[in-house]
Write an enzyme that holds these catalytic residues in place. Structure first.
Site, PDB file in Angstrom:
ATOM      1  N   ASN A   8       0.880  -1.206   0.088  1.00  0.00           N
ATOM      2  CA  ASN A   8      -0.147  -0.042   0.023  1.00  0.00           C
ATOM      3  C   ASN A   8       0.848   1.192  -0.174  1.00  0.00           C
ATOM      4  OD1 ASN A   8      -1.934   2.072   0.532  1.00  0.00           O
ATOM      5  ND2 ASN A   8      -2.393   1.386   2.389  1.00  0.00           N
ATOM      6  N   TRP A   9       1.078   1.817  -1.251  1.00  0.00           N
ATOM      7  CA  TRP A   9       1.876   2.950  -1.279  1.00  0.00           C
ATOM      8  C   TRP A   9       1.375   4.348  -0.726  1.00  0.00           C
ATOM      9  CZ3 TRP A   9       4.018   2.493  -6.983  1.00  0.00           C
ATOM     10  CH2 TRP A   9       4.976   1.475  -7.170  1.00  0.00           C
ATOM     11  N   LYS A  10       0.071   4.325  -0.260  1.00  0.00           N
ATOM     12  CA  LYS A  10      -0.630   5.282   0.126  1.00  0.00           C
ATOM     13  C   LYS A  10      -0.560   6.546  -0.965  1.00  0.00           C
ATOM     14  CE  LYS A  10      -0.297   3.396   4.886  1.00  0.00           C
ATOM     15  NZ  LYS A  10      -0.238   3.467   6.190  1.00  0.00           N
ATOM     16  N   HIS A  92      -9.684   1.542   4.646  1.00  0.00           N
ATOM     17  CA  HIS A  92      -8.584   1.876   5.272  1.00  0.00           C
ATOM     18  C   HIS A  92      -9.001   2.658   6.343  1.00  0.00           C
ATOM     19  CE1 HIS A  92      -4.529   2.853   6.429  1.00  0.00           C
ATOM     20  NE2 HIS A  92      -4.106   1.950   5.788  1.00  0.00           N
ATOM     21  N   GLU A 149      -6.099  -4.388  10.949  1.00  0.00           N
ATOM     22  CA  GLU A 149      -5.185  -3.394  10.908  1.00  0.00           C
ATOM     23  C   GLU A 149      -5.229  -2.470  12.378  1.00  0.00           C
ATOM     24  OE1 GLU A 149      -2.967  -2.612   7.215  1.00  0.00           O
ATOM     25  OE2 GLU A 149      -4.477  -1.132   7.507  1.00  0.00           O
ATOM     26  N   GLY A 206       4.684   1.533   4.785  1.00  0.00           N
ATOM     27  CA  GLY A 206       6.062   2.111   4.965  1.00  0.00           C
ATOM     28  C   GLY A 206       7.091   1.136   4.315  1.00  0.00           C
TER      29      GLY A 206
HETATM   30  P1  PGA Z   1       2.502   0.717   7.902  1.00  0.00           P
HETATM   31  O1  PGA Z   1       0.889   0.857   6.950  1.00  0.00           O
HETATM   32  O2  PGA Z   1       2.946  -0.696   7.322  1.00  0.00           O
HETATM   33  O3  PGA Z   1       3.212   1.814   7.140  1.00  0.00           O
HETATM   34  O4  PGA Z   1       2.101   0.636   9.238  1.00  0.00           O
HETATM   35  C1  PGA Z   1       0.269  -0.346   6.772  1.00  0.00           C
HETATM   36  C2  PGA Z   1      -0.968   0.311   6.428  1.00  0.00           C
HETATM   37  O5  PGA Z   1      -1.575   1.267   7.138  1.00  0.00           O
HETATM   38  O6  PGA Z   1      -1.920  -0.270   5.426  1.00  0.00           O
END
Ligand code: PGA
Length: 224
Positions: A8-10, A92, A149, A206
């Site tokens: 997930n590159w957000k 999310h 999550e 991340g």
């Molecule tokens: P993270 O994010 O690995 O940076 O904690 C995970 C997510 O929110 O999907």
């Protein structure tokens, strides 16, 4: 059974970043038992698709709760399918928190996704498992992938303890039935191993931004 690895590159990366990532990630090194899914931001979906080599799969990070039509600014499920997405992340916690998405919005997005043959990856924290399920149509539930999550684990470097993840995965399976359940929240190449023993895969934020670190996470599937 194969394990899911979702990147997930957000809201990160521009065209240059995609070229670097795709140029570095070694598709040939993906273990056979891994289903690897890249979720870039909307504006990079086509670019990633153009360079994507099998068996990498494409996901969007969100989808409109509405079909094709006059919904300014929205990207709908039919459009995502059309450019080659197979999966879509829905609900999310960042969407729920910053964009005020409700359980009903998430349910509508799931319906749009399923109607257009996109597989929804619905994100949940323990507190609202029951409320989210209550908002869903029963017929939609078997088509889901669920990602547990915990809020405090996301982006914090404090990945959740394995016993907590096991307990909540069991709870999710008791409510949703035998759907795949992933864990997400500060997963890295060290912690991924313990989660693969107790889940159907991981959702990585991340640590998916650098191709090398995501490659090391995916490589953990070999040891399963
Ligand atoms: P993270 O994010 O690995 O940076 O904690 C995970 C997510 O929110 O999907």
């Amino acid at each position: 059974m194969s394990k899911f690895f979702v990147a997930n590159w957000k809201s990160n990366k521009t065209l240059t970043g995609v070229a670097e990532w795709i140029g570095t990630f070694q598709v040939a090194d993906i273990p056979e038992s891994a289903e690897v899914i890249i979720a870039p931001p909307f504006q990079l979906l086509s670019e990633v698709k153009q360079h994507l080599e099998a068996p990498l799969k494409l996901a969007a990070q969100d989808v409109s709760a509405f079909p094709m039509g006059s919904y300014t600014g929205a990207v709908n499920a039919q459009q995502l399918k059309d450019i080659g997405c197979e999966y879509v992340i829905v609900g999310h916690s960042e969407r729920r928190r910053y964009f005020h998405e409700t359980h009903a919005d998430v349910a509508n997005k799931i319906q749009q996704a399923l109607t257009n043959n996109l597989k929804p990856i619905v994100c949940l924290d323990e507190d609202y498992i029951d409320q989210q399920v209550a908002a869903l149509e029963n017929k939609d539930i078997p088509g889901l992938i669920v990602a547990y999550e915990p809020l405090e684990a996301i982006g914090s470097g404090n990945n959740a303890p394995a016993d907590q993840v096991s307990r909540v995965v069991a709870k999710i399976k008791s409510v949703f039935g035998e759907v795949p359940v992933l864990y997400g929240g500060s997963v890295d190449e060290r912690s991924v191993h313990e989660y693969l023993l107790i889940t159907d895969g991981v959702l990585v934020g991340g640590a998916s931004l650098e191709a090398e670190s995501f490659q090391s996470i995916v490589a953990a599937a070999k040891l399963e």
